[in-house]
Design an enzyme around this catalytic site. Structure first.
Site, PDB file in Angstrom:
ATOM      1  N   PHE A  52      14.483  -7.874   7.003  1.00 12.83           N
ATOM      2  CA  PHE A  52      13.972  -7.548   5.670  1.00 12.83           C
ATOM      3  C   PHE A  52      12.797  -6.596   5.849  1.00 12.83           C
ATOM      4  CE2 PHE A  52      11.266  -7.830   1.985  1.00 12.83           C
ATOM      5  CZ  PHE A  52      12.180  -7.616   0.971  1.00 12.83           C
ATOM      6  N   ASP A  87       7.482  -3.994  12.646  1.00 12.42           N
ATOM      7  CA  ASP A  87       7.155  -4.238  11.244  1.00 12.42           C
ATOM      8  C   ASP A  87       6.346  -5.531  11.169  1.00 12.42           C
ATOM      9  OD1 ASP A  87       7.029  -4.943   8.580  1.00 12.42           O
ATOM     10  OD2 ASP A  87       9.104  -4.433   8.136  1.00 12.42           O
ATOM     11  N   LYS A 125       0.743  -5.664   2.823  1.00  8.89           N
ATOM     12  CA  LYS A 125       0.443  -6.958   2.224  1.00  8.89           C
ATOM     13  C   LYS A 125      -1.026  -7.352   2.372  1.00  8.89           C
ATOM     14  CE  LYS A 125       5.148  -8.780   2.219  1.00  8.89           C
ATOM     15  NZ  LYS A 125       5.384  -8.551   0.789  1.00  8.89           N
TER      16      LYS A 125
END
Length: 407
Positions: free
Chosen positions: A148, A233, A262
């Protein structure tokens, strides 16, 4: 917590009001949050909930951390945006400190996690053409199944999640998908056209899947030997979540490029970044990539305050110490409705006995008991509390989970 803006509408009415005007791209739990502080949120009726999701790690430092709020307030009174057409007085300091924190040379500031991934893909391809000598338009990137990395059209092109992918083609070519945690399959997929291997050090959306010891080191060795980049990531796993600044540090691995987002915005503004070596990020030239809001003064001020919190090492240590509490508590629940779990730092994927309900149903039951989590696939729920959570709050949440599973 401070008082929210006044509203005369309750949760049910506000949820109904969303139905005709908001696109239905989310299926949120039926709770309407009005205020928050630390690890706690409060709904419009005044009910309090322990937040065990922390905005998918965007709220690593809790809701409205005083140092981050103060940094934002100070900057709001001075300057918020110039675009990158001009310099601003906050960006250089942010970039210098973020590079030092992550042990890299250069920073490419963006806004969202998906933008960081897209930027990383562009940088890797440019490096492949300019430095490695891959023929034009033939660069490939190797990725892992069940990944994801976001939901843009390019990113869903290499997703194996049909919910995210189906109905959004035609898809962007140039990606090779291999099983996660399988070095042999990865090696077979890498050839002279490979620009990079792009993976999550821990697969969050897939259920907090942690690879075998040595996998990340193996990816690093393979990419060096094959002459391609290792792009990690760390948008969910980074910035203290797993007990280190970066999850790759559990294996003392240094990727060529790291993608951040984030928590870098402290839960206040969207902030993301691509950080990496000068050899790689140095391939970009003016006009080849950009963002109007990327590196804006407000984002840089908040991002700098986030880096300052991490420079102390206190949050990383806290995640490691409380991670032991989390693992111990989950281990005690195995056989009491929990059939398995994976945890690293303050991050866990918990597999619940499907006979007790789906992940969504378990999340709704926990919500009614004052604990907020979110499900992922099947009967798996994710736990990712703010790093400011206390041991007492954490054990209380685990006690609530036991109650929900055994009652």
């Amino acid at each position: 917590m401070t008082a929210p803006a006044r509203t005369d509408r309750g949760s049910e009415e506000l949820i109904r009001a969303e139905e005709p005007v908001l696109a239905h791209n989310y299926h949120p739990l039926p709770v309407v949050v009005a205020r928050a502080g630390g690890a706690w949120v409060e709904d419009v009726e005044g009910r309090r909930y322990l937040d065990m999701l922390a905005g998918y790690s965007a709220l690593n430092f809790g809701h409205r951390h005083p140092a981050l709020i103060e940094a934002a307030h100070r900057q709001l009174d001075r300057l918020t945006l110039t675009s990158r057409a001009f310099h601003n007085d906050r960006l250089a300091g942010f970039a210098e400190r973020l590079a030092a924190l992550t042990g890299t040379d250069m920073v490419l500031p963006m806004n969202t996690g998906a933008e960081a991934v897209e930027s990383g893909i562009k940088v890797a391809r440019k490096w492949a053409y300019d430095v490695k000598g891959v023929p034009a338009d033939r660069a490939t990137i190797v990725v892992a199944a069940d990944n994801f990395h976001g939901r843009t059209t390019t990113i869903v092109s290499f997703s194996t999640d049909e919910t995210a992918r189906s109905g959004f083609g035609p898809f962007t070519p140039g990606f090779r998908i291999v099983p996660y945690n399988d070095l042999a399959a990865m090696e077979a997929a890498v050839d002279e056209t490979t620009a990079a291997v792009l993976i999550e050090p821990i697969q969050g959306e897939a259920g907090v899947l942690i690879p075998d010891d040595g996998y990340l080191a193996g990816v690093r060795e393979l990419t060096r030997r094959k002459g391609c980049l290792f792009v990690a990531d760390e948008i969910q796993s980074g910035l203290g979540r797993t007990g280190h600044t970066l999850a790759v540090q559990h294996e003392s691995v240094v990727p060529d490029v790291v993608l951040l987002g984030k928590a870098l915005g402290g839960g206040i503004v969207p902030v993301s970044a691509v950080v990496g070596s000068r050899e790689v990020l140095g391939v970009l030239r003016p006009g080849e990539h950009g963002s109007t809001f990327g590196g804006n003064p407000l984002a840089a001020a908040v991002g700098t305050a986030v880096v300052e919190l991490l420079e102390t090492g206190a949050f990383q240590r806290r995640a490691a110490e409380l991670g032991a509490v989390l693992r111990e508590g989950l281990a005690a629940l195995v056989g009491k409705g929990v059939v398995g779990f994976r945890a690293r730092g303050l991050w866990a994927g918990v597999d619940v006995d499907p006979a007790l309900g789906s992940g969504r149903e378990i999340s709704e039951r926990l919500m009614r008991e004052g604990v907020l989590v979110k499900d992922t696939h099947g009967s798996t729920i994710r736990l990712a509390p703010p790093l400011t959570v206390t041991a007492e709050e954490l054990t209380g949440a685990l006690g609530t989970l036991e109650k929900v599973l055994t009652s």
